[in-house]
Design an enzyme around this catalytic site. Structure first.
Site, PDB file in Angstrom:
ATOM      1  N   CYS A  23      26.877  33.806  42.929  1.00  0.00           N
ATOM      2  CA  CYS A  23      27.039  35.089  43.653  1.00  0.00           C
ATOM      3  C   CYS A  23      27.736  34.955  44.665  1.00  0.00           C
ATOM      4  O   CYS A  23      26.875  34.864  46.154  1.00  0.00           O
ATOM      5  CB  CYS A  23      26.300  36.381  44.005  1.00  0.00           C
ATOM      6  SG  CYS A  23      25.500  37.174  42.468  1.00  0.00           S
TER       7      CYS A  23
ATOM      8  N   GLU B 266      28.455  -0.712  51.590  1.00  0.00           N
ATOM      9  CA  GLU B 266      27.292   0.140  51.193  1.00  0.00           C
ATOM     10  C   GLU B 266      28.725   0.954  49.875  1.00  0.00           C
ATOM     11  O   GLU B 266      28.637   1.998  50.221  1.00  0.00           O
ATOM     12  CB  GLU B 266      26.955   0.785  52.486  1.00  0.00           C
ATOM     13  CG  GLU B 266      25.783  -0.037  52.416  1.00  0.00           C
ATOM     14  CD  GLU B 266      25.370   0.862  54.419  1.00  0.00           C
ATOM     15  OE1 GLU B 266      24.726   0.188  53.880  1.00  0.00           O
ATOM     16  OE2 GLU B 266      25.933   1.029  54.590  1.00  0.00           O
ATOM     17  N   PRO B 267      28.898   1.204  49.274  1.00  0.00           N
ATOM     18  CA  PRO B 267      29.998   1.642  48.163  1.00  0.00           C
ATOM     19  C   PRO B 267      29.000   2.303  47.520  1.00  0.00           C
ATOM     20  O   PRO B 267      27.966   1.989  46.649  1.00  0.00           O
ATOM     21  CB  PRO B 267      30.755   0.971  46.853  1.00  0.00           C
ATOM     22  CG  PRO B 267      29.340  -0.314  47.368  1.00  0.00           C
ATOM     23  CD  PRO B 267      29.264  -0.866  48.070  1.00  0.00           C
ATOM     24  N   GLY B 268      29.584   3.874  47.456  1.00  0.00           N
ATOM     25  CA  GLY B 268      28.539   4.641  47.026  1.00  0.00           C
ATOM     26  C   GLY B 268      29.466   5.471  45.688  1.00  0.00           C
ATOM     27  O   GLY B 268      29.144   5.032  44.884  1.00  0.00           O
TER      28      GLY B 268
ATOM     29  N   TYR C  85      33.828  20.519  51.246  1.00  0.00           N
ATOM     30  CA  TYR C  85      35.287  19.953  51.702  1.00  0.00           C
ATOM     31  C   TYR C  85      37.192  20.243  50.843  1.00  0.00           C
ATOM     32  O   TYR C  85      37.825  19.127  50.470  1.00  0.00           O
ATOM     33  CB  TYR C  85      35.229  18.642  51.264  1.00  0.00           C
ATOM     34  CG  TYR C  85      33.901  18.055  51.416  1.00  0.00           C
ATOM     35  CD1 TYR C  85      32.702  18.221  52.765  1.00  0.00           C
ATOM     36  CD2 TYR C  85      32.891  17.627  50.494  1.00  0.00           C
ATOM     37  CE1 TYR C  85      32.050  17.496  53.190  1.00  0.00           C
ATOM     38  CE2 TYR C  85      31.671  16.819  50.667  1.00  0.00           C
ATOM     39  CZ  TYR C  85      30.762  16.588  52.265  1.00  0.00           C
ATOM     40  OH  TYR C  85      30.395  16.444  52.146  1.00  0.00           O
TER      41      TYR C  85
HETATM   42  N1  PLP Z   1      26.839   3.747  54.121  1.00  0.00           N
HETATM   43  C1  PLP Z   1      26.504   5.328  54.900  1.00  0.00           C
HETATM   44  C2  PLP Z   1      25.885   5.075  56.307  1.00  0.00           C
HETATM   45  C3  PLP Z   1      26.448   6.323  54.510  1.00  0.00           C
HETATM   46  O1  PLP Z   1      26.956   7.590  55.448  1.00  0.00           O
HETATM   47  C4  PLP Z   1      27.436   6.150  52.964  1.00  0.00           C
HETATM   48  C5  PLP Z   1      28.010   7.938  52.617  1.00  0.00           C
HETATM   49  O2  PLP Z   1      28.001   8.958  53.907  1.00  0.00           O
HETATM   50  C6  PLP Z   1      27.490   5.467  52.581  1.00  0.00           C
HETATM   51  C7  PLP Z   1      27.429   4.257  52.814  1.00  0.00           C
HETATM   52  C8  PLP Z   1      28.859   5.376  50.820  1.00  0.00           C
HETATM   53  O3  PLP Z   1      29.923   5.739  51.009  1.00  0.00           O
HETATM   54  P1  PLP Z   1      30.771   6.325  49.932  1.00  0.00           P
HETATM   55  O4  PLP Z   1      30.013   6.785  48.797  1.00  0.00           O
HETATM   56  O5  PLP Z   1      32.257   6.564  50.227  1.00  0.00           O
HETATM   57  O6  PLP Z   1      31.155   4.932  49.430  1.00  0.00           O
END
Ligand code: PLP
Length: 433
Positions: A363, A292-294, A336
């Site tokens: 502000c 699940e890359p974001g 962060y």
């Molecule tokens: N999957 C889950 C359940 C997550 O909580 C996250 C990020 O918080 C991601 C995937 C995506 O992570 P990243 O964007 O670091 O690849």
């Protein structure tokens, strides 16, 4: 000069201006105004293709990357990543709505979240999402009841905390026991929950899910997570006689840092080796694998452009360079202390030897984008670019101080188009009564 950039989509043109996907950022700032988010479609598609071909190579196509849409969610990004053959991970009714509005087939949408409301669960069920990733027993019971009422069997996965410390920022570690997400392995909670799920009549447990954290610049924790999860996957098979079919190993890969790229290939091949070895050891079929890359799909593809409005030097203290944006459109330094490369987009070839603290217009004293960072000597009216803002910037933006969210422009092969309009003052009062 190009080597200073973390992404191939950035370059410098003959005017000494920063470019992204062949577009001059100074011209983009003139055309669309600042603050402005810019995203490279070329880069996003190229990353998606690399994930896709890795799945072909390492799993014979028996797996898919899900784009974690929380990183950046709008209709156009949903269309682009699904056109490239990825599935989508959504964590709210709003993300689900966006994906469906973009025309994504619900079967390719996976619904996450640690406290989905009844309304969200109903919406997910009615939409026919691919699976719901169950976080806790209350949720399991709600899904079972709702599914019974609707006369359907709902596919679910269960979110497991594999107990892995991924050595990242404390706020974004989620795999260890002290986390609000999922069922813990080490105290038996996960196994008991799986037993309950298996006994349910209106849910079908198809798989397991874990996510060990974000911004992980190391393959070892992912390999360990795969091993731990497969051991548990096999335990369910041997002790409960239940054969699952899917394993979701989560996101969190930070694939590039400064100049050093962690090739996807290394990550994909090391994890797949661990998956195949474990399945061989247990004598089980390799599950269908999801990741699940974001961030790794959109982060480097994005940058934010600002106009320098003021430069305030406090002798023997520091110099603040004030921009027409801030924590309302990029809260990540305030949250962060995230690292960003900043540069003056109209002077990229000049030496970056000026120490600046980039301050926003909110502000709050903590409204900073970066502290004591080296940039080219700034002047009022310069265009400041902050690189790698494609993930968790627009999606975390707010209207703090009633600032309007900037537009998002997509660039591809030297062409640009607006994919999210900038907000107006009327938008700000639309829901006020
Ligand atoms: N999957 C889950 C359940 C997550 O909580 C996250 C990020 O918080 C991601 C995937 C995506 O992570 P990243 O964007 O670091 O690849």
């Amino acid at each position: 000069m190009k080597n200073m950039f973390v992404s191939d989509c950035y370059n410098v043109n003959e005017k000494g201006h920063l470019t992204i996907s062949g577009c001059d950022t100074v011209e983009l700032a003139e055309k669309y105004g600042t603050a402005l988010y810019v995203m490279s479609e070329d880069e996003i598609r190229s990353v998606c293709r690399r994930y896709k071909s890795s799945f072909e190579r390492h799993y014979n196509g028996n797996g898919t990357a899900l784009y974690a849409s929380k990183a950046f969610c709008c209709k156009e990004i949903c269309r682009i990543v699904t056109e490239e053959g990825l599935d989508l991970d959504v964590v709210s009714g709003g993300e689900l709505y966006t994906a469906l509005a973009a025309g994504v087939d619900a079967k390719h949408i996976h619904f996450h979240g640690n406290n989905k409301t009844m309304q969200e669960l109903c919406y997910a069920l009615e939409s026919g999402v691919g699976d719901i990733v169950v976080d806790n027993l209350n949720e399991l019971h709600r899904i079972e009841k709702l599914s019974a009422e609707k006369g359907v069997v709902t596919s679910i996965s269960m979110r497991i905390k594999p107990g892995i410390d991924a050595h990242t920022h404390e706020f974004i570690r989620t795999g260890q026991i002290d986390s609000k997400f999922g069922f813990a392995l080490e105290n038996g909670e996960a196994f008991e929950a799986v037993k309950e799920a298996v006994a349910c009549e209106n849910v079908e447990l198809i798989g397991l899910h874990c996510h060990i954290g974000s911004q992980i610049f190391d393959k070892a924790p992912f390999v360990l997570a795969a091993q731990v999860m497969l051991k548990f996957y096999n335990k369910i098979h041997t002790e409960l006689g239940k054969t699952l079919t899917h394993l979701n190993l989560g996101g969190g890969l930070k694939y590039k840092e400064a100049d050093a790229a962690v090739p996807y290939e290394d990550y994909m091949s090391d994890v797949s080796e661990a998956v195949h070895a474990a399945c061989k050891e247990y004598g089980i079929q390799v599950p269908y694998i999801y990741i699940e890359p974001g961030r790794s799909i959109v982060c480097e593809a994005g940058l934010t452009l600002y106009t320098v409005g003021d430069i305030k030097t406090i002798p023997n203290v520091r110099t603040y360079v004030a921009i027409d944006g801030g924590m309302y459109e990029n809260p990540r330094y305030a949250l962060y202390q995230s690292d960003y490369t900043c540069l003056i987009a109209n002077k990229v070839n000049e030496p970056a030897d000026f120490t600046a603290t980039i301050a926003g217009k909110c502000c709050e004293s903590g409204d900073l984008i970066q502290e004591n960072t080296l940039i080219q000597k700034p002047e009022v009216g310069d265009i400041l670019a902050v690189l790698s803002t494609g993930a968790y910037n627009y999606s975390m933006a707010s209207n703090y101080n009633r600032n309007t969210r900037p537009p998002v422009v997509m660039v591809r092969g030297g062409e640009s188009r607006v994919i999210i309009k900038g907000e107006t003052y009327e938008d700000l009062v639309r829901n006020d009564v």
